[in-house]
Design an enzyme around this catalytic site. Structure first.
Site, PDB file in Angstrom:
ATOM      1  N   LYS A 135       2.113 -22.583 -62.013  1.00 29.51           N
ATOM      2  CA  LYS A 135       1.579 -23.503 -63.020  1.00 29.51           C
ATOM      3  C   LYS A 135       0.440 -22.826 -63.761  1.00 29.51           C
ATOM      4  O   LYS A 135      -0.456 -22.246 -63.157  1.00 29.51           O
ATOM      5  CB  LYS A 135       1.096 -24.794 -62.343  1.00 29.51           C
ATOM      6  CG  LYS A 135       0.955 -25.976 -63.285  1.00 29.51           C
ATOM      7  CD  LYS A 135       0.770 -27.269 -62.517  1.00 29.51           C
ATOM      8  CE  LYS A 135       0.749 -28.458 -63.485  1.00 29.51           C
ATOM      9  NZ  LYS A 135       0.609 -29.740 -62.777  1.00 29.51           N
ATOM     10  N   GLU A 183       4.608 -45.109 -56.171  1.00 30.13           N
ATOM     11  CA  GLU A 183       3.814 -46.330 -56.327  1.00 30.13           C
ATOM     12  C   GLU A 183       4.311 -47.471 -55.447  1.00 30.13           C
ATOM     13  O   GLU A 183       3.517 -48.259 -54.923  1.00 30.13           O
ATOM     14  CB  GLU A 183       3.812 -46.757 -57.803  1.00 30.13           C
ATOM     15  CG  GLU A 183       3.000 -45.847 -58.706  1.00 30.13           C
ATOM     16  CD  GLU A 183       3.741 -44.582 -59.124  1.00 30.13           C
ATOM     17  OE1 GLU A 183       3.133 -43.723 -59.778  1.00 30.13           O
ATOM     18  OE2 GLU A 183       4.952 -44.457 -58.799  1.00 30.13           O
ATOM     19  N   ARG A 187       6.271 -49.928 -61.224  1.00 27.44           N
ATOM     20  CA  ARG A 187       7.292 -49.434 -60.299  1.00 27.44           C
ATOM     21  C   ARG A 187       7.085 -49.988 -58.884  1.00 27.44           C
ATOM     22  O   ARG A 187       7.943 -49.819 -58.019  1.00 27.44           O
ATOM     23  CB  ARG A 187       7.281 -47.905 -60.283  1.00 27.44           C
ATOM     24  CG  ARG A 187       7.735 -47.343 -61.623  1.00 27.44           C
ATOM     25  CD  ARG A 187       7.956 -45.857 -61.569  1.00 27.44           C
ATOM     26  NE  ARG A 187       6.726 -45.107 -61.517  1.00 27.44           N
ATOM     27  CZ  ARG A 187       6.673 -43.771 -61.546  1.00 27.44           C
ATOM     28  NH1 ARG A 187       7.778 -43.081 -61.596  1.00 27.44           N
ATOM     29  NH2 ARG A 187       5.521 -43.150 -61.524  1.00 27.44           N
TER      30      ARG A 187
END
Length: 609
Positions: free
Chosen positions: A279, A362, A390
């Site tokens: 990354k 979540e 969610r």
């Protein structure tokens, strides 16, 4: 420059190996220069440069379906599909979206913005292809972070067993995923990624398919090889699901990526290609701090990314929670992979044993918080509004049904700006308000947030505190627990709102006063359960009502107040509900969007002209 010659993926396919390497370097410089001017998602895109180039060498995204998960890493894809010149408008009103958007280009297969759904979507596309007898390839690009979401495993479980030809590319840039262990596994992974081995496999498969009975012999030999391999070393969980596993592949080695992607596509079965990337690759500032380089504001490329602590609602919430947790050992903090975004970094350092990051999950976060509350803890789940939806089922079944004391810190409520429609928190007013027994508090300034957080921790049952992204505007009188308060007296109209939109009502009241209209401003501190008494009393005097909200109309506070008026037999001369109606808001700054949608002071005044 090679990048300037790229108008479509067809141009990428025409480049030779040396030109491809140069293109990757130019793409990284382009990303840094562009994002430094507009802000956006930087580190994830820098890490996916070679992978994206290889995908466009292998697939025709105008016909084949490439499904992004989350979509943070789609910038290179956009630059290679004819949208490079639009990057000056990235994430701006009317400009280039920061996420895949089918209306924007035929090369964008599906909307992305939330995590863990790409495999499910890709499998749906693959099954549709089979049913229609069509001829196109399907691939899903998913990050290791999205694999912390349960939906990813639901999709993988079904896709692996389906037999449908599709390729799932796992972009692993951080989480440790080691499906093959030991010296034999390392040797085999290196062997099967060599071009010579790939050519042998491809030729052998083609020859056996042409010979009478050859396919049965090939399948028999393949089963023997697979069983021997599993006996020698542990297989990956992906193979257990039914995938052919390839990898790990160096995500910055173009030759290896192109070879393996081509092989994966031609295997004509469910394939999991494991790609390791870095990354922030190629830009030191992003590589050294990838978490803080994920989503960035404009910066000076020569200086690098400087992260300054902003005093906003998220920071104030997190700082106050640290103080309160020092007084009550039952208080715990829960986040779904958003510790920094929700202001919980300080809590994670101050009270590490009471801090829980569950990943992009979540639903699990809500259910776990319910379990903690059931056993006497006071869990505070800090989550973005658009992500909390969610966990809606768990809010009803696991929290509200038992009236458990779970506190929801609903961050990024309302319009959030440049991330656009996938991230605007415009649904929570409707879905939270319909849950029995759940209280919803709406601070409009930092002091109110502190007071409401203290009150929420002492209340019974589930409580949500919703607040916007960014800083405060006006200061309001100290909140002492009332459901609503009249901020300004008036006899000609009643203006109602909550949260920071109340600032716009007070501005509108000043403008209306200049026109001879004396507006009464009512600020709601609690929108669920809704105590409409003060609003009804005001409307009885003024005869006109306007309710200002940055949510959808269906399930809005305005609709509920209109119902209360009707049941009380009050028929106002004017009733105006100013909200998003039934349309998703675009991207843009919050002031721009308020102006565009008529949710600012001028829009309120216009309603009375």
């Amino acid at each position: 420059m090679i990048l300037e010659r790229i108008a479509s993926p067809a141009d990428v396919k025409r480049l030779n190996g040396g030109e491809l390497e140069l293109l990757c370097g130019e793409l990284r410089r382009f990303l840094v220069e562009s994002v430094s001017r507009t802000g956006g998602h930087l580190a994830s895109n820098l890490g996916a440069v070679e992978l994206t180039v290889a995908l466009h060498r292998t697939y025709d995204t105008a016909r084949d379906r490439l499904v992004f998960d989350v979509g943070h890493q789609c910038y290179v894809h956009k630059a290679l599909t004819g949208r490079r010149e639009l990057f000056g408008s990235l994430r701006q009103l009317g400009g280039l979206s920061g996420f895949p958007k089918p209306e924007e280009s035929v090369h964008d297969a599906f909307v992305a913005g939330h995590a863990s759904n790409s495999v499910s979507v890709a499998l749906g596309m693959a099954r549709a292809r089979t049913l229609a007898g069509a001829d196109y390839a399907v691939a899903a690009l998913i990050g290791d972070g999205a694999l912390t979401g349960g939906l990813a495993y639901e999709g993988l479980n079904d896709a692996g067993a389906s037999g449908e030809p599709l390729v799932v590319i796992l972009n692993d840039n951080g989480m440790s995923i080691d499906p093959n262990v030991g010296g034999v596994a390392t040797h085999l992974s290196r062997l099967r990624l060599r071009p010579g081995y790939y050519r042998f496999k491809k030729g052998y498969h083609a020859v056996m398919n042409r010979l009478p009975g050859g396919k049965r012999v090939y399948d028999f030999n393949h089963r023997i090889k697979r069983n021997v391999k599993r006996a020698i070393y542990p297989c990956s969980m992906f193979e257990d699901m039914g995938f052919t596993y390839l990898g790990p592949v160096d995500g910055h080695n173009l030759d290896q990526l192109c070879t393996t992607l081509a092989w994966a596509r031609e295997l004509n079965c469910p394939v999991l290609l494991h790609v390791r990337t870095t990354k922030g690759k190629g830009y030191a500032s992003a590589e050294s701090q990838p978490e803080r380089s994920h989503g960035v504001s404009p910066f000076d490329p020569a200086v690098g990314i400087v992260c300054e602590q902003k005093v906003d609602f998220s920071y104030v919430f997190g700082h106050e929670l640290v103080e309160l947790a020092g007084r009550d050992r039952r208080i715990c903090a829960v986040t779904a992979a958003m510790a920094e975004g929700t202001g919980l970094q300080e809590f994670s350092s101050a009270w590490p044993k009471r801090f829980f990051d569950v990943g992009i999950a979540e639903g699990h976060a809500v259910a776990m918080a319910a379990g903690m509350a059931r056993q006497g803890m006071i869990p505070v789940l800090a989550v973005y509004s658009s992500f909390l939806q969610r966990g809606f089922d768990m809010l009803i079944h696991d929290v509200a049904l038992q009236r458990l004391h779970v506190v929801l810190a609903v961050d990024r409520a309302g319009l959030v700006g440049s991330d656009g429609p996938t991230h605007h928190g415009c649904q929570d007013v409707g879905y939270l308000s319909q849950i029995p027994g759940l209280s919803v508090l709406c601070p409009a300034c930092f002091d109110e947030l502190r007071a409401m957080l203290r009150a929420a921790l002492d209340m019974e049952g589930p409580v949500a505190i919703r607040y916007p992204r960014g800083g405060e505007g006006r200061q309001y009188p100290a909140w002492t627990g009332e459901d609503a308060s009249v901020l300004r007296q008036g006899a000609d109209a009643t203006l109602v709102s909550y949260g920071t939109l109340t600032d716009e009502l007070l501005k509108a009241a000043d403008l209306l006063a200049e026109r001879g209209v004396q507006a009464e401003v009512v600020k709601l501190h609690r929108i669920a359960p809704l105590d409409a008494a003060s609003v009804l009393a005001s409307v009885r005097r003024t005869g006109r009502l306007l309710v200002l909200e940055d949510c959808f109309e269906n399930g809005s506070v305005g609709q509920r107040l209109a119902s209360e008026l009707a049941m009380a037999g009050i028929a106002p001369e004017t009733l105006v509900l100013k909200n998003l109606k039934d349309a998703f808001a675009p991207q843009g700054t919050v002031p721009q969007l308020r102006r565009l949608l008529g949710l600012d002071a001028e829009g309120v005044v216009h309603s009375f002209s």
